[in-house]
Motif scaffolding. Structure first.
Motif, mmCIF file in Angstrom:
data_model
loop_
_atom_site.group_PDB
_atom_site.id
_atom_site.type_symbol
_atom_site.label_atom_id
_atom_site.label_comp_id
_atom_site.label_asym_id
_atom_site.label_seq_id
_atom_site.Cartn_x
_atom_site.Cartn_y
_atom_site.Cartn_z
ATOM 1 N N ALA A 47 0.834 -1.210 0.000
ATOM 2 C CA ALA A 47 0.000 0.000 0.000
ATOM 3 C C ALA A 47 0.864 1.253 0.000
ATOM 4 O O ALA A 47 0.561 2.229 -0.704
ATOM 5 C CB ALA A 47 -0.931 -0.008 1.211
ATOM 6 N N MET A 48 1.948 1.237 0.771
ATOM 7 C CA MET A 48 2.844 2.400 0.816
ATOM 8 C C MET A 48 3.480 2.660 -0.549
ATOM 9 O O MET A 48 3.611 3.805 -0.973
ATOM 10 C CB MET A 48 3.934 2.189 1.873
ATOM 11 C CG MET A 48 3.418 2.259 3.293
ATOM 12 S SD MET A 48 4.671 1.846 4.532
ATOM 13 C CE MET A 48 5.717 3.289 4.435
ATOM 14 N N ILE A 49 3.859 1.588 -1.235
ATOM 15 C CA ILE A 49 4.447 1.722 -2.580
ATOM 16 C C ILE A 49 3.401 2.279 -3.538
ATOM 17 O O ILE A 49 3.674 3.186 -4.319
ATOM 18 C CB ILE A 49 4.979 0.359 -3.083
ATOM 19 C CG1 ILE A 49 6.156 -0.110 -2.242
ATOM 20 C CG2 ILE A 49 5.324 0.392 -4.562
ATOM 21 C CD1 ILE A 49 7.474 0.527 -2.522
ATOM 22 N N GLU A 50 2.195 1.722 -3.475
ATOM 23 C CA GLU A 50 1.112 2.148 -4.368
ATOM 24 C C GLU A 50 0.777 3.620 -4.170
ATOM 25 O O GLU A 50 0.528 4.350 -5.131
ATOM 26 C CB GLU A 50 -0.131 1.284 -4.127
ATOM 27 C CG GLU A 50 -1.296 1.599 -5.021
ATOM 28 C CD GLU A 50 -1.057 1.224 -6.471
ATOM 29 O OE1 GLU A 50 -1.629 1.896 -7.354
ATOM 30 O OE2 GLU A 50 -0.295 0.276 -6.725
ATOM 31 N N LEU A 51 0.774 4.074 -2.914
ATOM 32 C CA LEU A 51 0.426 5.461 -2.603
ATOM 33 C C LEU A 51 1.645 6.393 -2.645
ATOM 34 O O LEU A 51 1.504 7.586 -2.388
ATOM 35 C CB LEU A 51 -0.236 5.540 -1.228
ATOM 36 C CG LEU A 51 -1.555 4.785 -1.094
ATOM 37 C CD1 LEU A 51 -2.024 4.777 0.352
ATOM 38 C CD2 LEU A 51 -2.602 5.387 -2.017
ATOM 39 N N ASP A 52 2.806 5.824 -2.951
ATOM 40 C CA ASP A 52 4.049 6.595 -3.046
ATOM 41 C C ASP A 52 4.349 7.338 -1.740
ATOM 42 O O ASP A 52 4.708 8.514 -1.743
ATOM 43 C CB ASP A 52 3.984 7.572 -4.226
ATOM 44 C CG ASP A 52 5.375 8.020 -4.658
ATOM 45 O OD1 ASP A 52 6.341 7.281 -4.397
ATOM 46 O OD2 ASP A 52 5.476 9.114 -5.249
ATOM 47 N N LEU A 53 4.209 6.625 -0.621
ATOM 48 C CA LEU A 53 4.480 7.210 0.694
ATOM 49 C C LEU A 53 5.956 7.069 1.045
ATOM 50 O O LEU A 53 6.635 6.149 0.578
ATOM 51 C CB LEU A 53 3.637 6.511 1.766
ATOM 52 C CG LEU A 53 2.126 6.659 1.649
ATOM 53 C CD1 LEU A 53 1.436 5.841 2.730
ATOM 54 C CD2 LEU A 53 1.723 8.122 1.746
ATOM 55 N N ALA A 54 6.432 7.960 1.887
ATOM 56 C CA ALA A 54 7.822 7.903 2.333
ATOM 57 C C ALA A 54 8.070 6.594 3.083
ATOM 58 O O ALA A 54 7.212 6.110 3.804
ATOM 59 C CB ALA A 54 8.113 9.085 3.238
ATOM 60 N N GLY A 55 9.230 6.030 2.914
ATOM 61 C CA GLY A 55 9.575 4.778 3.579
ATOM 62 C C GLY A 55 9.202 3.550 2.782
ATOM 63 O O GLY A 55 9.657 2.459 3.099
ATOM 64 N N GLY A 56 8.396 3.692 1.769
ATOM 65 C CA GLY A 56 7.990 2.546 0.954
ATOM 66 C C GLY A 56 9.103 1.998 0.083
ATOM 67 O O GLY A 56 9.358 0.798 0.085
ATOM 68 N N PRO A 57 9.812 2.850 -0.662
ATOM 69 C CA PRO A 57 10.788 2.321 -1.622
ATOM 70 C C PRO A 57 12.152 1.950 -1.049
ATOM 71 O O PRO A 57 12.949 1.331 -1.730
ATOM 72 C CB PRO A 57 10.936 3.446 -2.640
ATOM 73 C CG PRO A 57 10.454 4.671 -1.974
ATOM 74 C CD PRO A 57 9.530 4.254 -0.875
ATOM 75 N N THR A 58 12.446 2.288 0.203
ATOM 76 C CA THR A 58 13.758 1.938 0.767
ATOM 77 C C THR A 58 13.588 1.199 2.090
ATOM 78 O O THR A 58 12.562 1.313 2.752
ATOM 79 C CB THR A 58 14.625 3.189 1.013
ATOM 80 O OG1 THR A 58 13.955 4.040 1.938
ATOM 81 C CG2 THR A 58 14.915 3.933 -0.279
ATOM 82 N N TYR A 59 14.612 0.448 2.457
ATOM 83 C CA TYR A 59 14.600 -0.285 3.717
ATOM 84 C C TYR A 59 16.022 -0.395 4.246
ATOM 85 O O TYR A 59 16.976 -0.440 3.470
ATOM 86 C CB TYR A 59 13.970 -1.678 3.551
ATOM 87 C CG TYR A 59 14.649 -2.569 2.537
ATOM 88 C CD1 TYR A 59 15.612 -3.494 2.934
ATOM 89 C CD2 TYR A 59 14.323 -2.497 1.188
ATOM 90 C CE1 TYR A 59 16.233 -4.316 2.005
ATOM 91 C CE2 TYR A 59 14.931 -3.322 0.262
ATOM 92 C CZ TYR A 59 15.883 -4.226 0.676
ATOM 93 O OH TYR A 59 16.498 -5.038 -0.244
#
Length: 126
Positions: A47-59
Motif C-alpha cells: 500500500a505504501m508503494i502504491e500510494l508513493d508514501l515515504a519509507g515505501g521504496p527503501t529499507y
C-alpha cells in the motif's frame, strides 16, 4: 586451496547483494515473526508503494539502504510463506556473517562461505 581466497573475494559482492535482498530486511521483520505479521507487513508495504508514501521504496540493512518495489515485496512474502525457504533466510539473518567496518558500514566476514556460524545460529553445540 590457493584458489579459495580469490573465490571468496570474487563472491563477496554477490553474497552481499543476496543478504541485502533477504526477505526479513525487505519486509523489515524479525526472524521470529509470525506468518500473520509477514502478511500484514507485506500488505502495508504494498500500500505504501502504491500510494508513493515515504519509507515505501527503501529499507535498512546492515549494508546500507536497499531498494524495494511491489515485485520485491511479493517475492519476499512468497519466500517467507515456504517453511524451508524461510529457514534458509532465518539462518542468514541470525548468523550475522558480517562485521562492522569503519564508520559502522558492514562487510562480510572472511569465513562467510564456510558459514561457520551455522551451528550457533541453529542453537547446536559445537
Amino acid at each position: 586451496m590457493s584458489n579459495e581466497p580469490e573465490f571468496r573475494a570474487e563472491r563477496q559482492p554477490e553474497l552481499q547483494a543476496r543478504l541485502v535482498d533477504n526477505p526479513f530486511y525487505v519486509l523489515e521483520l524479525a526472524p521470529d515473526c509470525t506468518r500473520a505479521e509477514v502478511e500484514r507487513a507485506g500488505q502495508k508495504l504494498l500500500a505504501m508503494i502504491e500510494l508513493d508514501l515515504a519509507g515505501g521504496p527503501t529499507y535498512p540493512t546492515p549494508f546500507g539502504s536497499g531498494r524495494r518495489d511491489a515485485a520485491k515485496i511479493r517475492e519476499a512474502m512468497a519466500e517467507l510463506r515456504d517453511p524451508q525457504r524461510r529457514l534458509f533466510h532465518e539462518l542468514w539473518v541470525l548468523a550475522r556473517p558480517w562485521t562492522a567496518g569503519p564508520g559502522g558500514a558492514a562487510h562480510l566476514s572472511d569465513d562467510v562461505l564456510g558459514f561457520s556460524a551455522a551451528h550457533s545460529a541453529l542453537g547446536w553445540r559445537s
